[in-house]
Write a protein that holds these residues in place. Structure first.
Motif, PDB file in Angstrom:
ATOM      1  N   GLY A 173       0.579  -0.865  -0.356  1.00 16.92           N
ATOM      2  CA  GLY A 173      -0.139  -0.446   0.553  1.00 16.92           C
ATOM      3  C   GLY A 173       1.320   1.175   0.056  1.00 16.92           C
ATOM      4  N   ARG A 174       2.017   1.339  -0.752  1.00 12.52           N
ATOM      5  CA  ARG A 174       3.091   2.298  -0.476  1.00 12.52           C
ATOM      6  C   ARG A 174       3.770   2.259  -1.893  1.00 12.52           C
ATOM      7  NH1 ARG A 174       4.700   5.119   4.731  1.00 12.52           N
ATOM      8  NH2 ARG A 174       2.940   4.608   6.211  1.00 12.52           N
ATOM      9  N   SER A 175       3.771   3.420  -2.051  1.00 12.78           N
ATOM     10  CA  SER A 175       5.198   3.833  -3.112  1.00 12.78           C
ATOM     11  C   SER A 175       6.030   4.037  -3.176  1.00 12.78           C
ATOM     12  CB  SER A 175       4.512   4.763  -4.610  1.00 12.78           C
ATOM     13  OG  SER A 175       4.474   4.779  -5.075  1.00 12.78           O
ATOM     14  N   TRP A 176       7.666   3.299  -3.765  1.00 15.09           N
ATOM     15  CA  TRP A 176       9.032   2.995  -2.700  1.00 15.09           C
ATOM     16  C   TRP A 176       9.383   3.546  -4.237  1.00 15.09           C
ATOM     17  CZ3 TRP A 176       9.308   2.568   2.651  1.00 15.09           C
ATOM     18  CH2 TRP A 176       8.513   1.960   2.486  1.00 15.09           C
ATOM     19  N   MET A 177      10.326   4.539  -3.636  1.00 17.45           N
ATOM     20  CA  MET A 177      11.909   4.359  -4.946  1.00 17.45           C
ATOM     21  C   MET A 177      12.516   3.562  -4.925  1.00 17.45           C
ATOM     22  SD  MET A 177      13.443   8.389  -6.101  1.00 17.45           S
ATOM     23  CE  MET A 177      14.309   8.726  -4.278  1.00 17.45           C
ATOM     24  N   PRO A 178      13.099   2.856  -5.399  1.00 16.26           N
ATOM     25  CA  PRO A 178      14.334   2.271  -5.473  1.00 16.26           C
ATOM     26  C   PRO A 178      15.583   3.255  -5.525  1.00 16.26           C
ATOM     27  CG  PRO A 178      13.516   2.030  -7.498  1.00 16.26           C
ATOM     28  CD  PRO A 178      12.726   2.236  -6.636  1.00 16.26           C
ATOM     29  N   VAL A 179      16.541   3.000  -4.933  1.00 11.31           N
ATOM     30  CA  VAL A 179      18.221   3.668  -5.042  1.00 11.31           C
ATOM     31  C   VAL A 179      19.225   2.794  -4.493  1.00 11.31           C
ATOM     32  CG1 VAL A 179      19.658   5.494  -3.398  1.00 11.31           C
ATOM     33  CG2 VAL A 179      16.783   5.933  -3.372  1.00 11.31           C
ATOM     34  N   GLU A 180      19.559   3.105  -5.667  1.00 11.85           N
ATOM     35  CA  GLU A 180      20.350   1.989  -6.109  1.00 11.85           C
ATOM     36  C   GLU A 180      22.243   2.369  -5.335  1.00 11.85           C
ATOM     37  OE1 GLU A 180      22.756  -1.158  -9.291  1.00 11.85           O
ATOM     38  OE2 GLU A 180      20.566  -0.765  -9.562  1.00 11.85           O
ATOM     39  N   THR A 181      22.785   1.750  -4.793  1.00 15.01           N
ATOM     40  CA  THR A 181      24.382   2.334  -4.366  1.00 15.01           C
ATOM     41  C   THR A 181      24.815   1.113  -4.252  1.00 15.01           C
ATOM     42  OG1 THR A 181      23.576   2.401  -1.720  1.00 15.01           O
ATOM     43  CG2 THR A 181      23.211   4.043  -3.144  1.00 15.01           C
ATOM     44  N   GLY A 182      26.623   1.322  -4.507  1.00 15.05           N
ATOM     45  CA  GLY A 182      27.098   0.458  -3.800  1.00 15.05           C
ATOM     46  C   GLY A 182      28.548   0.350  -3.233  1.00 15.05           C
ATOM     47  N   GLY A 183      29.072  -0.094  -3.134  1.00  9.48           N
ATOM     48  CA  GLY A 183      30.810  -0.215  -1.932  1.00  9.48           C
ATOM     49  C   GLY A 183      30.541  -1.318  -1.182  1.00  9.48           C
ATOM     50  N   HIS A 184      29.234  -1.293   0.364  1.00  4.09           N
ATOM     51  CA  HIS A 184      28.752  -2.554   0.591  1.00  4.09           C
ATOM     52  C   HIS A 184      28.985  -3.267  -0.033  1.00  4.09           C
ATOM     53  CE1 HIS A 184      27.682  -5.233   3.979  1.00  4.09           C
ATOM     54  NE2 HIS A 184      26.837  -4.792   3.814  1.00  4.09           N
ATOM     55  N   ALA A 185      27.946  -3.222  -1.508  1.00  5.90           N
ATOM     56  CA  ALA A 185      27.355  -4.807  -1.882  1.00  5.90           C
ATOM     57  C   ALA A 185      26.982  -3.872  -3.447  1.00  5.90           C
ATOM     58  CB  ALA A 185      26.372  -4.812  -0.855  1.00  5.90           C
ATOM     59  N   PRO A 186      27.322  -4.371  -3.835  1.00  4.57           N
ATOM     60  CA  PRO A 186      27.136  -4.140  -5.608  1.00  4.57           C
ATOM     61  C   PRO A 186      25.497  -4.626  -5.886  1.00  4.57           C
ATOM     62  CG  PRO A 186      29.213  -5.126  -5.919  1.00  4.57           C
ATOM     63  CD  PRO A 186      28.605  -5.518  -4.444  1.00  4.57           C
ATOM     64  N   GLY A 187      24.947  -3.084  -6.040  1.00  2.00           N
ATOM     65  CA  GLY A 187      23.818  -3.592  -6.956  1.00  2.00           C
ATOM     66  C   GLY A 187      22.562  -2.886  -5.455  1.00  2.00           C
ATOM     67  N   HIS A 188      23.451  -3.063  -4.288  1.00  4.09           N
ATOM     68  CA  HIS A 188      22.826  -2.716  -2.799  1.00  4.09           C
ATOM     69  C   HIS A 188      21.319  -1.716  -3.214  1.00  4.09           C
ATOM     70  CE1 HIS A 188      20.719  -1.432   1.203  1.00  4.09           C
ATOM     71  NE2 HIS A 188      22.082  -2.128   1.424  1.00  4.09           N
ATOM     72  N   VAL A 189      19.915  -2.037  -2.863  1.00  5.47           N
ATOM     73  CA  VAL A 189      19.017  -1.110  -3.183  1.00  5.47           C
ATOM     74  C   VAL A 189      18.195  -0.974  -2.054  1.00  5.47           C
ATOM     75  CG1 VAL A 189      16.774  -0.711  -4.768  1.00  5.47           C
ATOM     76  CG2 VAL A 189      18.635  -2.041  -5.413  1.00  5.47           C
ATOM     77  N   SER A 190      18.366   0.109  -1.690  1.00  4.29           N
ATOM     78  CA  SER A 190      17.936   1.343  -0.826  1.00  4.29           C
ATOM     79  C   SER A 190      16.308   1.580  -0.753  1.00  4.29           C
ATOM     80  CB  SER A 190      18.094   2.573   0.066  1.00  4.29           C
ATOM     81  OG  SER A 190      19.536   1.963   0.991  1.00  4.29           O
ATOM     82  N   PHE A 191      15.362   1.707  -0.292  1.00  3.66           N
ATOM     83  CA  PHE A 191      14.088   1.973  -0.553  1.00  3.66           C
ATOM     84  C   PHE A 191      13.182   3.212  -0.101  1.00  3.66           C
ATOM     85  CE2 PHE A 191      14.620  -2.482  -0.890  1.00  3.66           C
ATOM     86  CZ  PHE A 191      13.756  -2.880  -3.368  1.00  3.66           C
TER      87      PHE A 191
END
Length: 335
Positions: A173-191
């Motif tokens: 029921g929520r609208s999330w924007m995926p934010v991909e960053t690297g360093g700790h793990a390539p392709g890591h995604v925060s929402f």
């Protein structure tokens, strides 16, 4: 077995923070259960073993749900403590498992066929030895890698998370924007949910500890640069409340990104100062910074973190690397 804690996520309606057990020193990984109209979404289910399977059985009992009620499983990154149970959960029901294409590539590289000559459990020991790692520790490293492999199987069928500045993902029921960053793990995604300022940040930003930054063979060749770039992008978001992969939720997100940036600049300076005039191996510098009392699990991460900082010094032309002998040595441009 200690039963996991379920704590309501105050800033996300119908969501729970679930502490799934893992090895010392972290002790637990945060999984998040979000309830939506069409089922539950689980973010980062945790590592797979008999105890964690039983912990989830308890969680399901407490929440009055079953595997069939899970519509989606979201994985921020491929590390076993976040990714491990995704395939097992998928097999118990019909949930879709989501991760970024880059993160899935890393999962295949790290946790693919262990008999392959390109398997990480074969590549990492020789890579470390090239950087001064003691031969007598190699067998322990190989066993450690094999144990990690057991925590991620079976592996799931993946639905790739689309990444883009205007991308929005509808979960619970929520609208999330995926934010991909690297360093700790390539392709890591925060929402990130812009309306509320809530972010599910995995291990990209942790409230009390610095996420491990690792240089691994065949992976990101400049992981610390990737991490710094990612922190700067995350720090631009208007975050009111962060739900991390470890420790507890926190409200000082931007300040924490700045503190982590400063931490790595200080560590780069320390590594450069420790490089000896005759050159130093990555292992010598690892022991100088992290000590010689580490178990193999922590030594692996300390060694990879050391290498990540050293290649960043090389990139910044503050150090250089010599591979003329079988053992690679680093030299400071200041010496």
């Amino acid at each position: 077995m200690k039963l996991p804690e379920l704590t309501p996520c105050e800033r996300i309606d119908g969501a729970f923070q679930v502490k799934i057990s893992m090895s010392f020193p972290l002790r637990w990984v945060n999984s998040y259960v979000l309830k939506g109209q069409h089922g539950f979404t689980i973010v980062d289910p945790g590592p797979r073993n008999l105890d964690t399977e039983a912990e989830w059985a308890y969680v399901f009992q407490q929440l009055g749900m079953s595997f069939e009620d899970i519509s989606d499983i979201v994985v921020t990154h491929h590390h076993p403590d976040h990714y491990g149970l995704a395939g097992w959960m998928q097999q118990q029901g019909q949930a879709r498992v989501h991760m970024s294409a880059r993160s899935h590539k890393e999962a295949v590289m790290m946790w693919g066929d262990p008999e392959s000559t390109t398997a990480m459990e074969k590549r990492l020991p020789s890579f470390f030895v090239q950087h001064g790692f003691p031969l007598e520790q190699v067998s322990a490293l190989e066993v450690h890698m094999q144990q990690a492999y057991l925590q991620v199987n079976p592996q799931p069928e993946i639905t790739f998370i689309p990444i883009g500045i205007n991308t929005r993902l509808e979960w619970a029921g929520r609208s999330w924007m995926p934010v991909e960053t690297g360093g700790h793990a390539p392709g890591h995604v925060s929402f990130y949910e812009p309306n509320s300022g809530v972010i599910l940040c995995g291990d990209a930003v942790l409230p009390q500890i610095s996420p491990n930054i690792s240089l691994l063979p065949g992976s990101d060749a400049q992981p610390l640069k990737s991490y710094i770039d990612g922190l700067q992008r995350l720090g631009e978001l208007e975050v009111a409340w962060a739900y991390p992969g470890h420790r507890n939720p926190f409200g000082y997100f931007r300040e924490r990104t700045q503190a982590l940036l400063a931490h790595h600049e200080e560590r780069l300076e320390k590594f450069q100062q420790l490089i000896q005039p005759e050159g130093s191996t990555a292992y010598e510098l690892c022991i100088a910074v992290f000590g010689d009392k580490l178990g193999i699990h922590q030594l692996r991460f300390a060694m990879s973190e050391t290498l990540a900082h050293l290649v960043e010094l090389v990139r910044r032309e503050r150090a250089f690397m010599s591979e003329e002998s079988p053992i690679t040595r680093f030299y400071s441009h200041a010496s």
